[in-house]
Design a protein around this motif. Structure first.
Motif, PDB file in Angstrom:
ATOM      1  N   PHE A   1       0.848  -1.195   0.000  1.00  0.00           N
ATOM      2  CA  PHE A   1       0.000   0.000   0.000  1.00  0.00           C
ATOM      3  C   PHE A   1       0.885   1.247   0.000  1.00  0.00           C
ATOM      4  N   PRO A   2       0.383   2.338  -0.603  1.00  0.00           N
ATOM      5  CA  PRO A   2       1.094   3.612  -0.450  1.00  0.00           C
ATOM      6  C   PRO A   2       1.086   4.026   1.027  1.00  0.00           C
ATOM      7  N   ILE A   3       2.153   4.661   1.477  1.00  0.00           N
ATOM      8  CA  ILE A   3       2.217   5.126   2.867  1.00  0.00           C
ATOM      9  C   ILE A   3       1.754   6.575   2.918  1.00  0.00           C
ATOM     10  N   ILE A   4       0.829   6.861   3.838  1.00  0.00           N
ATOM     11  CA  ILE A   4       0.421   8.247   4.061  1.00  0.00           C
ATOM     12  C   ILE A   4       1.390   8.891   5.041  1.00  0.00           C
ATOM     13  N   ARG A   5       1.671   8.196   6.118  1.00  0.00           N
ATOM     14  CA  ARG A   5       2.499   8.755   7.195  1.00  0.00           C
ATOM     15  C   ARG A   5       2.912   7.601   8.095  1.00  0.00           C
TER      16      ARG A   5
ATOM     17  N   ASP B   1      -8.021   2.503  -2.168  1.00  0.00           N
ATOM     18  CA  ASP B   1      -8.172   1.535  -3.260  1.00  0.00           C
ATOM     19  C   ASP B   1      -9.121   0.405  -2.854  1.00  0.00           C
ATOM     20  N   PHE B   2      -8.939  -0.092  -1.643  1.00  0.00           N
ATOM     21  CA  PHE B   2      -9.833  -1.167  -1.188  1.00  0.00           C
ATOM     22  C   PHE B   2     -11.267  -0.669  -1.065  1.00  0.00           C
ATOM     23  N   MET B   3     -11.439   0.571  -0.584  1.00  0.00           N
ATOM     24  CA  MET B   3     -12.807   1.076  -0.406  1.00  0.00           C
ATOM     25  C   MET B   3     -13.553   1.104  -1.741  1.00  0.00           C
ATOM     26  N   HIS B   4     -12.831   1.421  -2.823  1.00  0.00           N
ATOM     27  CA  HIS B   4     -13.461   1.385  -4.146  1.00  0.00           C
ATOM     28  C   HIS B   4     -13.749  -0.055  -4.572  1.00  0.00           C
ATOM     29  N   LYS B   5     -12.796  -0.929  -4.292  1.00  0.00           N
ATOM     30  CA  LYS B   5     -13.001  -2.335  -4.687  1.00  0.00           C
ATOM     31  C   LYS B   5     -14.157  -2.958  -3.922  1.00  0.00           C
ATOM     32  N   LEU B   6     -14.251  -2.600  -2.659  1.00  0.00           N
ATOM     33  CA  LEU B   6     -15.358  -3.129  -1.851  1.00  0.00           C
ATOM     34  C   LEU B   6     -16.686  -2.751  -2.502  1.00  0.00           C
TER      35      LEU B   6
ATOM     36  N   CYS C   1      -9.206  -5.739   7.400  1.00  0.00           N
ATOM     37  CA  CYS C   1      -7.978  -5.264   8.059  1.00  0.00           C
ATOM     38  C   CYS C   1      -6.822  -5.098   7.085  1.00  0.00           C
ATOM     39  N   MET C   2      -6.981  -5.615   5.867  1.00  0.00           N
ATOM     40  CA  MET C   2      -5.996  -5.448   4.794  1.00  0.00           C
ATOM     41  C   MET C   2      -4.764  -6.337   4.938  1.00  0.00           C
ATOM     42  N   LEU C   3      -4.750  -7.236   5.921  1.00  0.00           N
ATOM     43  CA  LEU C   3      -3.589  -8.120   6.031  1.00  0.00           C
ATOM     44  C   LEU C   3      -3.459  -8.988   4.780  1.00  0.00           C
ATOM     45  N   CYS C   4      -4.588  -9.436   4.237  1.00  0.00           N
ATOM     46  CA  CYS C   4      -4.519 -10.328   3.069  1.00  0.00           C
ATOM     47  C   CYS C   4      -3.935  -9.610   1.850  1.00  0.00           C
ATOM     48  N   TYR C   5      -4.288  -8.323   1.694  1.00  0.00           N
ATOM     49  CA  TYR C   5      -3.721  -7.570   0.570  1.00  0.00           C
ATOM     50  C   TYR C   5      -2.214  -7.369   0.748  1.00  0.00           C
ATOM     51  N   SER C   6      -1.814  -7.167   2.029  1.00  0.00           N
ATOM     52  CA  SER C   6      -0.389  -6.933   2.272  1.00  0.00           C
ATOM     53  C   SER C   6       0.429  -8.203   2.051  1.00  0.00           C
ATOM     54  N   ALA C   7      -0.227  -9.351   2.122  1.00  0.00           N
ATOM     55  CA  ALA C   7       0.487 -10.621   1.951  1.00  0.00           C
ATOM     56  C   ALA C   7       0.378 -11.165   0.534  1.00  0.00           C
TER      57      ALA C   7
ATOM     58  N   TYR D   1      -1.276  -8.854  -5.775  1.00  0.00           N
ATOM     59  CA  TYR D   1      -1.665  -7.460  -5.527  1.00  0.00           C
ATOM     60  C   TYR D   1      -0.423  -6.573  -5.462  1.00  0.00           C
ATOM     61  N   GLY D   2       0.661  -7.135  -4.926  1.00  0.00           N
ATOM     62  CA  GLY D   2       1.904  -6.372  -4.849  1.00  0.00           C
ATOM     63  C   GLY D   2       2.427  -5.982  -6.223  1.00  0.00           C
ATOM     64  N   LEU D   3       2.185  -6.845  -7.209  1.00  0.00           N
ATOM     65  CA  LEU D   3       2.668  -6.566  -8.563  1.00  0.00           C
ATOM     66  C   LEU D   3       1.668  -5.751  -9.371  1.00  0.00           C
TER      67      LEU D   3
END
Lengths: 246, 572
Positions: free
Chosen positions: A98-102, A110-115, A154-160, A164-166
Motif C-alpha cells: 500500500f502507499p504510505i500516508i504517514r 483503493d480497497f474502499m473502491h473495490k469493496l 484489516c488489509m492483512l490479506c492484501y499486504s500478503a 496485488y503487490g505486482l
C-alpha cells in the motif's frame, strides 16, 4: 535488577519533510507480560514521541484498524505479544503493498473502491415487505457463507498477496471473499451482477494461488478458497447456455 | 481560503450503527435528499463493531411490547421516559427484520427464524444475535448496504472540531481532514450527531480509542444540554488489564459468576435472577465481594471467575466462538477448560445530548442518536442488548425527522461560513500547531484524568470523591491549556487529534462529575455511598447540564415522563 526493556524499530515517514521512509528506534519498558505491540506504540506516543502515527481503536481484534508488518509478517498489532519477540528488537512497518500516508498509516482508498465495486449488499428481484417478517434461513445455508462474512477489512490479506503487490488492479482477496459472501447467501439474487466484476481481467483469474491471504487472515477467513471456488463459478458461467445463466 | 465547500441537506457526524441507519432512513424517506457523512474513522472501524451479545426485540411468540417496555423501565430504575420506551419496543422488531432483509447473518432457530437468547434484566428470550459478534455483523451489514445509495457521500477520516451555529440554527460543521490537515466547512440544513460514547474518559473501559465523547462535547459547546451524565454503566465482565468485553451472552447462555470460595455469590444479591440480573446491580455485587475479601488477587488487581465449562465445547463454539478466541488470544486460556477472569469495567454512557423522541435537540437543525444522545430510553441503567436496537430505532427516527424538516428549511448561505471557518482554523493552529511555549505532556494529563475518573466516578461514589474530582478536573483543564504537542505536521497528525479529543473528554468528564455530585440519591448505575437509597420525591428527574462561562455547568432538572408504570422498589 534493571527494568526489563524492549526495542521497537518503527518506520517513520512524513511526506512534508522526508524524501523516503526511515527507521527510528525506541527502547521502552516491558513491564507486563500481557503487553502487545500496540501497547508499546501507545507507550511511545504517550511518553516518548507523540508524533509517531498509526491507526488503532478496539484493541480486541475486531475493528481491523491496526494491521502492520511486524518483523516482516502481516499482523494486527493489538494481537502481537511482546513476549513472543523479546529480547530481540521488533521491527514495525506499514502494511506491504500500500502507499504510505504517514509512518505506519497506509492509504486504503483503493480497497474502499473495490469493496463497493463488488456490490456488497443483498440484491433481489423483488423485495419482500418488512411486514411479512424474516427470510427463513437454515444453519446449513448460513454455513455456506458464514466464514466469508467474518472479514474485518484489516488489509492483512492484501499486504500478503504477491499478485496485488505486482498489480494493484487485482480485485484482491477480501473483496472477492465478500463477493462470495453475498453470492452464497440464500437471500441474495445478485450473483449475475457480481460475476462480471470478479470474472474480468482484474478478477479471480489474476490469482496464482499462493494462499498467503488465508495464512495471514486473523479471523479464519479463507479468501484463497473463495477465489478458487469463484473461478469455478465464473467458468461455469461461460459453459452454461445463455438462457440458463443465473 | 475560497468559499467552496461541500454542502448537503443532512450531514451526519459518525459512521457507526446509528449514523449509518440515519443516513439510509433519510434517503429512503426522500430519495432526492443529499446526505453527507463525516467520520473520524472509516465507518467499519466504528465502535459498534465491538458489541457482542445482541439486539433486543420482542419478536418471539409469547413476548409482548408491554413486557419489553416494563423490563426496560424497571432496568432504568424508573428514570426512563416511558413514552419513548413504548415507541422503542414497537419499532425494535421492525428494525431487526429490516437488518435481516439487508443481509445481517443472524443466528437461526431450527425452523429458520431469527434466534433469541436470554439477557440481563430481560424476563424472556428477546436478544437477537449473530453468534457473539452481533455488533460487528450489524455494522458491516448496514455499512455495506449504505454503499448502494449514491445520495450518501462520505468524508472518511475527518474530525469535527466544532458545530457551525448561525442565528441559533445549526448549519454544519468545521472538520479537519486528517489526511491532509486541511480545515473544511461542511454545511447542511440539518446535522445529526451519532458519535458514540465517551468511555475513554476512564482508564479501565471496554471502549475503543475513538470513544471520546466528541459529539456530546461539540453539542454542549454549541449550547445543547447534556442529560443524565452521572449515569455511567459499568459492565460486570471485563478482562483485567485490557478491559476487553466478555459478553453478557456468556451468562445468557448459562455461565456462572463465582467468587474465590467457588460460590455463585449472586444468590446474596439478585436471588431470583442470579447471573441474569441487570448490570448495575451485578457490578456492585462484584465490588462488594472484592471488599469482603472474596475476590481473586491477580497481577492486574482483583477479579472473579466467569465459568462456562459446564456448557460444553459444542455450545461454546456455536454461540460464543469469539469469546473462546478472545480467551485464547488475550488471556492464554481455553474457556472450554478454564474459568475466565473478570471484573467490572466502564462500558456505556446512558447520558448524552438531550433530544426528543425524534432525535431533535433544542438547537434548530441539530439532532443526535445512539450512545451520544439521551433520548430517554435507558434512564439510570441500560439493559444489555437495548443499545444496538436503540441505534437502529432512533437512528432511523432522526434520519426521517431530519429529512422531513429540511424540506421546510432554506439552504445555508455561504457568507458568514467563510469567516467562521477561518476563525476555527486559526484557533486550532494557535492553540496546538503553532503554539509558543507549552510544557505539559498531553498523554500525562489524559492518564491523570482517567485515573481520577476511575477512582471517583466509578461503580460507587460519594461526596468527598466527587468534590475532589470536580476540583481535580478543573486543575487538569488549566494544565491542558499549557500542553505542548510533539507533532506539528499537517499529514495525518494523530497527536493533534488526540489533543482535540482530550479537550472534549475534559469537557464531558466535568459534566459527569458535576451531575453526579448533585444527585444525592442512589438510582441505577449512580450509587452514592452517602445516599444509598433512591429518592423519588426529589430525584425522579433528569439532570440536564448546560455549559457556562465558569468552570461548572448549570444544572437543570426535568420530570421523568411516566405513562403506565408507577415507580416501585426495584428488586430482582
Amino acid at each position: 535488577m534493571a527494568e526489563k526493556t524492549i526495542t521497537i524499530q518503527a518506520t517513520r515517514f512524513d511526506p512534508d519533510k522526508d524524501a523516503r521512509p526511515h527507521l527510528q528506534s525506541y527502547e521502552i519498558p516491558f513491564i507486563d507480560e500481557s503487553m502487545v505491540v500496540l501497547d508499546a506504540l501507545n507507550y511511545i506516543k504517550t511518553h516518548v514521541d507523540g508524533s509517531l502515527s498509526y491507526r488503532w481503536s478496539c484493541r480486541m481484534g475486531i475493528c481491523g484498524s491496526c494491521g502492520m508488518m511486524i518483523n516482516g509478517q502481516s499482523k494486527l498489532s493489538c494481537s502481537a505479544f511482546l513476549r513472543d519477540y523479546w529480547p530481540k528488537p521488533i521491527l514495525v512497518e506499514p502494511l506491504n503493498n500500500f502507499p504510505i500516508i504517514r509512518d505506519l498509516v497506509i492509504d486504503m482508498e483503493d480497497f474502499m473502491h473495490k469493496l463497493k465495486s463488488i456490490k456488497p449488499w443483498i440484491i433481489r428481484k423483488t423485495e419482500i415487505p418488512l411486514g411479512s417478517g424474516e427470510h427463513r434461513q437454515t444453519n446449513a445455508q448460513i454455513d455456506d457463507f458464514r466464514q466469508f462474512s467474518e472479514c474485518i477489512n484489516c488489509m492483512l490479506c492484501y499486504s500478503a498477496c504477491p499478485v496485488y503487490g505486482l498489480n494493484n488492479e487485482f480485485r484482491g482477496p477480501a473483496a472477492i471473499a465478500l463477493a462470495r459472501r453475498y453470492n452464497h447467501d440464500s437471500r441474495d439474487e445478485g450473483t449475475k451482477e457480481r460475476l462480471p466484476v470478479i470474472a474480468d481481467a482484474e478478477g479471480v483469474w489474476e490469482c496464482s494461488f499462493v494462499g498467503e491471504c488465508s495464512v495471514v487472515c486473523p479471523k479464519g477467513v479463507d479468501p484463497a478458497k473463495a477465489i478458487q471456488q469463484s473461478k469455478l463459478d465464473t467458468s461455469l458461467r461461460f459453459v452454461v447456455p445463455f438462457g440458463n445463466r443465473e | 481560503m475560497g468559499s467552496e465547500f461541500a454542502s448537503y441537506d443532512i450531514l451526519i457526524v459518525g459512521g457507526g450503527l446509528a449514523g449509518l441507519r440515519a443516513a439510509i432512513a433519510a434517503v429512503e424517506a426522500n430519495p432526492k435528499i443529499k446526505v453527507g457523512m463525516v467520520s473520524k474513522v472509516y465507518p467499519m472501524r466504528s465502535h459498534t463493531v465491538s458489541a457482542e451479545g445482541g439486539a433486543a426485540a420482542a419478536l418471539r411468540p409469547g413476548d409482548s411490547y408491554e413486557n419489553h417496555a416494563f423490563d426496560t423501565i424497571k432496568g432504568s430504575d424508573y428514570l426512563a421516559d416511558q413514552d419513548v420506551v413504548e415507541a422503542f419496543v414497537r419499532e425494535a422488531p421492525v428494525e431487526v427484520i429490516q437488518m435481516e432483509h439487508w443481509g445481517c447473518p443472524w443466528s437461526r432457530e431450527p425452523d429458520g427464524k431469527i434466534s433469541a437468547r436470554p439477557f440481563g434484566g430481560m424476563t424472556t428470550w428477546r436478544t437477537c444475535f449473530a453468534a457473539d459478534k452481533t455488533g460487528f455483523h450489524m455494522l458491516h451489514t448496514v455499512f455495506q448496504t449504505s454503499l448502494k445509495y449514491p445520495q450518501i457521500v462520505r468524508h472518511d477520516e475527518a474530525f469535527v472540531t466544532k458545530l457551525l451555529v448561525e442565528d441559533s440554527r445549526c448549519v454544519g460543521v468545521v472538520a479537519l481532514d486528517i489526511r491532509t490537515g486541511r480545515f473544511d466547512a461542511i454545511t447542511a440544513k440539518a446535522v445529526i450527531l451519532a458519535t458514540g460514547g465517551l468511555g475513554r474518559v476512564y482508564a479501565f473501559t471496554t471502549n475503543g480509542n475513538i470513544c471520546t465523547g466528541d459529539g456530546m462535547a461539540v453539542a454542549y459547546r454549541a449550547g445543547a444540554g447534556l442529560k443524565d451524565m452521572e449515569m455511567v454503566q459499568f459492565h460486570p465482565t471485563g478482562l483485567p488489564f485490557t478491559g476487553i468485553l466478555i459478553t453478557e451472552a456468556v451468562r445468557g447462555e448459562g455461565g456462572y459468576l463465582l467468587n474465590n470460595k467457588g460460590e455463585r455469590f449472586l444468590k446474596k444479591y439478585v436471588p431470583n435472577k442470579m447471573e441474569l440480573g441487570p448490570r448495575d446491580i451485578i457490578s456492585r455485587a462484584m465490588i462488594t465481594e472484592f471488599e469482603e475479601g472474596h475476590g481473586f488477587e491477580g497481577p492486574h488487581g482483583k477479579y472473579l471467575h466467569l465459568d462456562v465449562r459446564h456448557l460444553g465445547e459444542d455450545v461454546i463454539d456455536r454461540k460464543l466462538p469469539f469469546m473462546r478466541e478472545l480467551g485464547r488470544e488475550f488471556v492464554g486460556i481455553d474457556i472450554v477448560k478454564d474459568p475466565i477472569p473478570v471484573r467490572p469495567v466502564q462500558h456505556y454512557m446512558m447520558g448524552g445530548v438531550d433530544v426528543d423522541i425524534t432525535g431533535a435537540s433544542q438547537i434548530e437543525g441539530l439532532y443526535a442518536a445512539g450512545e451520544c444522545a439521551n433520548v430517554g430510553l435507558n434512564g439510570a441503567n441500560r439493559l444489555g442488548s437495548n443499545s444496538l436496537s436503540e441505534c437502529l430505532v432512533f437512528g432511523a427516527a432522526a434520519g426521517r425527522a431530519a429529512a422531513h424538516r429540511v424540506a421546510e428549511l432554506q439552504p445555508v448561505g455561504s457568507n458568514p461560513i467563510d469567516s467562521l471557518l477561518r476563525d476555527e482554523a486559526k484557533r486550532i493552529e494557535a492553540t496546538y500547531l503553532n503554539k509558543k511555549g507549552g510544557k505539559e505532556r498531553m498523554g500525562v494529563i489524559r492518564e491523570e484524568m482517567q485515573r481520577e475518573m476511575d477512582a471517583n466516578a466509578g461503580v460507587f461514589r460519594n461526596r468527598d470523591g466527587l468534590t475532589k474530582l470536580v476540583k481535580d478536573l478543573a486543575v487538569l483543564r488549566e494544565r491542558f491549556e499549557t500542553i505542548k504537542i510533539d507533532d506539528t505536521s499537517r499529514t495525518f497528525n494523530t497527536d493533534l487529534i488526540s489533543a482535540l479529543e482530550l479537550d472534549y473528554m475534559l469537557e464531558v468528564a466535568g459534566t459527569i462529575a458535576a451531575s453526579a455530585l448533585a444527585r444525592e440519591e442512589s438510582r441505577g448505575a449512580h450509587a452514592r455511598r452517602d445516599f444509598p437509597n433512591r429518592n423519588d420525591e426529589k430525584f425522579l428527574q433528569h439532570t440536564v447540564a448546560f455549559r457556562t462561562d465558569g468552570p461548572a455547568p448549570r444544572l437543570d432538572y426535568r420530570d421523568v415522563r411516566i405513562t403506565t408504570f408507577q415507580p416501585q422498589a426495584r428488586t430482582y
